[in-house]
Design a protein around this motif. Structure first.
Motif, PDB file in Angstrom:
ATOM      1  N   UNK A  96      17.145  21.638   4.428  1.00  0.00           N
ATOM      2  CA  UNK A  96      16.921  20.254   4.058  1.00  0.00           C
ATOM      3  C   UNK A  96      15.453  19.842   4.230  1.00  0.00           C
ATOM      4  N   UNK A  97      14.842  20.261   5.318  1.00  0.00           N
ATOM      5  CA  UNK A  97      13.450  19.872   5.563  1.00  0.00           C
ATOM      6  C   UNK A  97      12.543  20.375   4.443  1.00  0.00           C
ATOM      7  N   UNK A  98      12.756  21.601   4.002  1.00  0.00           N
ATOM      8  CA  UNK A  98      11.944  22.157   2.919  1.00  0.00           C
ATOM      9  C   UNK A  98      12.157  21.391   1.624  1.00  0.00           C
ATOM     10  N   UNK A  99      13.401  20.997   1.374  1.00  0.00           N
ATOM     11  CA  UNK A  99      13.706  20.243   0.156  1.00  0.00           C
ATOM     12  C   UNK A  99      13.006  18.892   0.165  1.00  0.00           C
ATOM     13  N   UNK A 100      13.073  18.188   1.289  1.00  0.00           N
ATOM     14  CA  UNK A 100      12.464  16.858   1.371  1.00  0.00           C
ATOM     15  C   UNK A 100      10.940  16.953   1.389  1.00  0.00           C
ATOM     16  N   UNK A 101      10.429  18.015   1.978  1.00  0.00           N
ATOM     17  CA  UNK A 101       8.972  18.212   1.979  1.00  0.00           C
ATOM     18  C   UNK A 101       8.468  18.434   0.557  1.00  0.00           C
ATOM     19  N   UNK A 102       9.206  19.204  -0.231  1.00  0.00           N
ATOM     20  CA  UNK A 102       8.796  19.423  -1.622  1.00  0.00           C
ATOM     21  C   UNK A 102       8.932  18.138  -2.427  1.00  0.00           C
ATOM     22  N   UNK A 103      10.026  17.419  -2.212  1.00  0.00           N
ATOM     23  CA  UNK A 103      10.193  16.124  -2.895  1.00  0.00           C
ATOM     24  C   UNK A 103       8.999  15.212  -2.623  1.00  0.00           C
ATOM     25  N   UNK A 104       8.625  15.100  -1.371  1.00  0.00           N
ATOM     26  CA  UNK A 104       7.500  14.243  -1.001  1.00  0.00           C
ATOM     27  C   UNK A 104       6.198  14.729  -1.637  1.00  0.00           C
ATOM     28  N   UNK A 105       5.976  16.026  -1.656  1.00  0.00           N
ATOM     29  CA  UNK A 105       4.731  16.570  -2.203  1.00  0.00           C
ATOM     30  C   UNK A 105       4.634  16.346  -3.704  1.00  0.00           C
ATOM     31  N   UNK A 109       0.859  -1.184   0.000  1.00  0.00           N
ATOM     32  CA  UNK A 109       0.000   0.000   0.000  1.00  0.00           C
ATOM     33  C   UNK A 109       0.899   1.239   0.000  1.00  0.00           C
ATOM     34  N   UNK A 110       0.688   2.166  -0.940  1.00  0.00           N
ATOM     35  CA  UNK A 110       1.590   3.321  -1.038  1.00  0.00           C
ATOM     36  C   UNK A 110       1.596   4.158   0.239  1.00  0.00           C
ATOM     37  N   UNK A 111       2.761   4.426   0.806  1.00  0.00           N
ATOM     38  CA  UNK A 111       2.816   5.230   2.034  1.00  0.00           C
ATOM     39  C   UNK A 111       2.565   6.705   1.742  1.00  0.00           C
ATOM     40  N   UNK A 112       2.001   7.396   2.709  1.00  0.00           N
ATOM     41  CA  UNK A 112       1.765   8.832   2.576  1.00  0.00           C
ATOM     42  C   UNK A 112       3.007   9.641   2.919  1.00  0.00           C
ATOM     43  N   UNK A 113       3.932   9.024   3.631  1.00  0.00           N
ATOM     44  CA  UNK A 113       5.133   9.733   4.076  1.00  0.00           C
ATOM     45  C   UNK A 113       6.366   8.955   3.648  1.00  0.00           C
ATOM     46  N   UNK A 114       7.358   9.671   3.070  1.00  0.00           N
ATOM     47  CA  UNK A 114       8.595   9.014   2.634  1.00  0.00           C
ATOM     48  C   UNK A 114       9.841   9.715   3.154  1.00  0.00           C
ATOM     49  N   UNK A 115       9.674  10.687   4.080  1.00  0.00           N
ATOM     50  CA  UNK A 115      10.858  11.263   4.707  1.00  0.00           C
ATOM     51  C   UNK A 115      10.591  11.553   6.173  1.00  0.00           C
ATOM     52  N   UNK A 169      15.080  10.040  -8.165  1.00  0.00           N
ATOM     53  CA  UNK A 169      16.431  10.589  -8.020  1.00  0.00           C
ATOM     54  C   UNK A 169      16.521  11.995  -8.593  1.00  0.00           C
ATOM     55  N   UNK A 170      15.963  12.190  -9.784  1.00  0.00           N
ATOM     56  CA  UNK A 170      16.044  13.499 -10.433  1.00  0.00           C
ATOM     57  C   UNK A 170      15.307  14.569  -9.637  1.00  0.00           C
ATOM     58  N   UNK A 171      14.102  14.245  -9.166  1.00  0.00           N
ATOM     59  CA  UNK A 171      13.329  15.225  -8.390  1.00  0.00           C
ATOM     60  C   UNK A 171      14.025  15.528  -7.072  1.00  0.00           C
ATOM     61  N   UNK A 172      14.545  14.501  -6.414  1.00  0.00           N
ATOM     62  CA  UNK A 172      15.268  14.719  -5.160  1.00  0.00           C
ATOM     63  C   UNK A 172      16.463  15.636  -5.385  1.00  0.00           C
ATOM     64  N   UNK A 173      17.226  15.365  -6.428  1.00  0.00           N
ATOM     65  CA  UNK A 173      18.385  16.204  -6.722  1.00  0.00           C
ATOM     66  C   UNK A 173      18.004  17.646  -6.962  1.00  0.00           C
ATOM     67  N   UNK A 174      16.946  17.874  -7.734  1.00  0.00           N
ATOM     68  CA  UNK A 174      16.540  19.245  -8.038  1.00  0.00           C
ATOM     69  C   UNK A 174      16.002  19.963  -6.798  1.00  0.00           C
ATOM     70  N   UNK A 175      15.289  19.231  -5.935  1.00  0.00           N
ATOM     71  CA  UNK A 175      14.797  19.848  -4.701  1.00  0.00           C
ATOM     72  C   UNK A 175      15.959  20.241  -3.788  1.00  0.00           C
TER      73      UNK A 175
END
Length: 426
Positions: free
Chosen positions: A351-360, A301-307, A336-342
């Motif tokens: 870092x928190x803002x970057x990972x939050x955007x990646x997750x969104x 089942x796809x998780x809602x949270x990944x960071x 990988x590409x989205x994470x790198x760009x964030x």
């Protein structure tokens, strides 16, 4: 904006997802270290198999390796997505759907891994390092990882600003943060094999197969029987990739792997069953294949949270998926590409803002793709769905057959805005 801090990322997992993350993070200006439990880079893969790369994945790889011809030389075009049905008794086949604007390319796992790995500095890889544990004190305090050096049994500690978990669908790191998230057995396994016919490309086996499947070399074939199906396509250097999905009770996972080697008796039993279902030309390919193996098919089942803090899940560690939407590798590359760009956009100090955007960006996409892949698998395998009868290729209507096409995948041709310029210029 001037960055005051250069971040250090530790990537756990040196498969295609982890190596792709290394490329994306290096491009974003981060220092990267990759931990992988395997003793050395793969030079081949006894249980390796084929994979399909969508147009966006192709452009991302080109941007990372720096030369378009490298990927083209290591892949073959798949311009046709074709679903057909085979009557197991009469041994006759007919087309269900045909899409001639597919624009994928086929690669062997080991070839793609080598291409990506060889374009990175070898010094960033720590081979033979098994992840043991992690310790974090908060978003800005960094993270410490303990790993065992398998050659010496020594335990080492590695510090970084970010931990990227790319350790596959059986991810030990995911289990720490999502202990109740369990893998879901699909109800079927896949017999897989790659036949190397480079020394005998004019053999009766190959010419017979090409006659039965005339678009090989440019086509991704899905051949559907009653409650079973086969995938068939050609790989570079005269290799034929085949996958046969067979319904069965869930096998027991061995050696923490979803693939398993098999005995000669198991292979012989499989071939006898194949003779009942498939055209003799395909069965001959299965018989000629050295070391076929079984792949247990899972998703979850796809998780809602990944960071969490300064840890993020990517690829199959974040969203295990069934293979029917040709998504697993493509999702890992785009993660990988989205994470790198964030990370490039926000910098290590945010870092928190970057990972939050990646997750969104990624979670809404991967959630729909995992669930759609599950649905496609159940349709092609003839399993029951809550909103429709089990698919029977012998009696299916044109409307029912339309569901088989890969272009129905949610976000099939979508390029996230944050990587659009990278994809456009590459």
């Amino acid at each position: 904006m001037k960055r005051e801090k250069k971040g250090k990322a530790v990537v756990v997992g040196g498969s295609i997802g982890g190596v792709s993350c290394a490329h994306a993070l290096v491009a974003a200006g981060w220092e990267v270290l990759v931990l992988e439990k395997s003793a050395a880079p793969p030079t081949g893969s006894p249980t390796g198999a084929g994979l399909g790369l969508d147009p966006l994945a192709q452009r991302l790889i080109d941007s990372w390796v720096g030369a378009t011809h490298l990927l083209r030389d290591a892949t073959v075009p798949l311009t046709i997505d074709l679903n057909q049905a085979t009557d197991g008794e009469k041994k006759v086949s007919w087309t269900l759907t045909r899409d001639e604007n597919f624009n994928f390319r086929a690669a062997h796992w080991a070839d793609l891994h080598s291409l990506l790995y060889n374009a990175l500095p070898p010094s960033i890889f720590l081979w033979g390092h098994l992840f043991l544990s992690l310790c974090t004190s908060g978003e800005n305090a960094g993270i410490k990882i303990k790993a065992k050096v398998l050659q010496t049994n020594e335990t080492v500690e590695i510090a970084g600003d970010l931990l990227v978990a790319a350790d596959g669908c059986l991810s030990s790191i995911r289990k720490i943060f999502l202990p109740d998230l369990k893998l879901r057995y699909s109800g079927y396994c896949a017999w897989r094999g790659v036949l190397d016919f480079s020394d005998n490309e004019n053999s009766e086996i190959i010419t017979g197969l090409q006659k039965a499947y005339p678009d090989l070399g440019k086509c991704l074939y899905f051949d559907l029987g009653y409650r079973t199906h086969v995938v068939l396509y050609e790989l570079p250097n005269k290799r034929m990739n085949w996958i046969w999905y067979v319904g069965q009770p869930e096998p027991q996972i061995q050696r923490n792997s979803v693939t398993t080697k098999v005995s000669r008796d198991m292979i012989e039993a499989m071939l006898k069953e194949a003779e009942k279902v498939w055209a003799p030309e395909l069965v001959k390919v299965m018989k000629a294949t050295k070391e076929p193996f079984i792949n247990i098919i899972y998703d979850c089942e796809p998780p809602e949270q990944v960071f969490w803090g300064n840890l993020v899940l990517v690829g199959d560690a974040a969203h295990p998926t069934t293979p029917h939407g040709v998504r697993s590798t493509n999702m890992s590359l785009l993660d990988a590409a989205v994470l790198g760009k964030c990370l490039e956009k926000w910098g290590a100090e945010n870092l928190h803002s970057a990972l939050e955007e990646y997750q969104s960006i990624r979670v809404p996409v991967t959630t729909k793709q995992v669930l759609h892949s599950r649905r496609m698998g159940r349709i092609k395998q003839g399993l029951v769905l809550p909103d429709r009868r089990a698919f029977d290729p012998m009696t299916a209507s044109p409307g029912e057959c339309e569901e088989l096409q890969h272009k129905n995948m949610p976000f099939f041709s979508h390029v996230p805005a944050i990587v659009e310029s990278l994809a456009r210029c590459s």
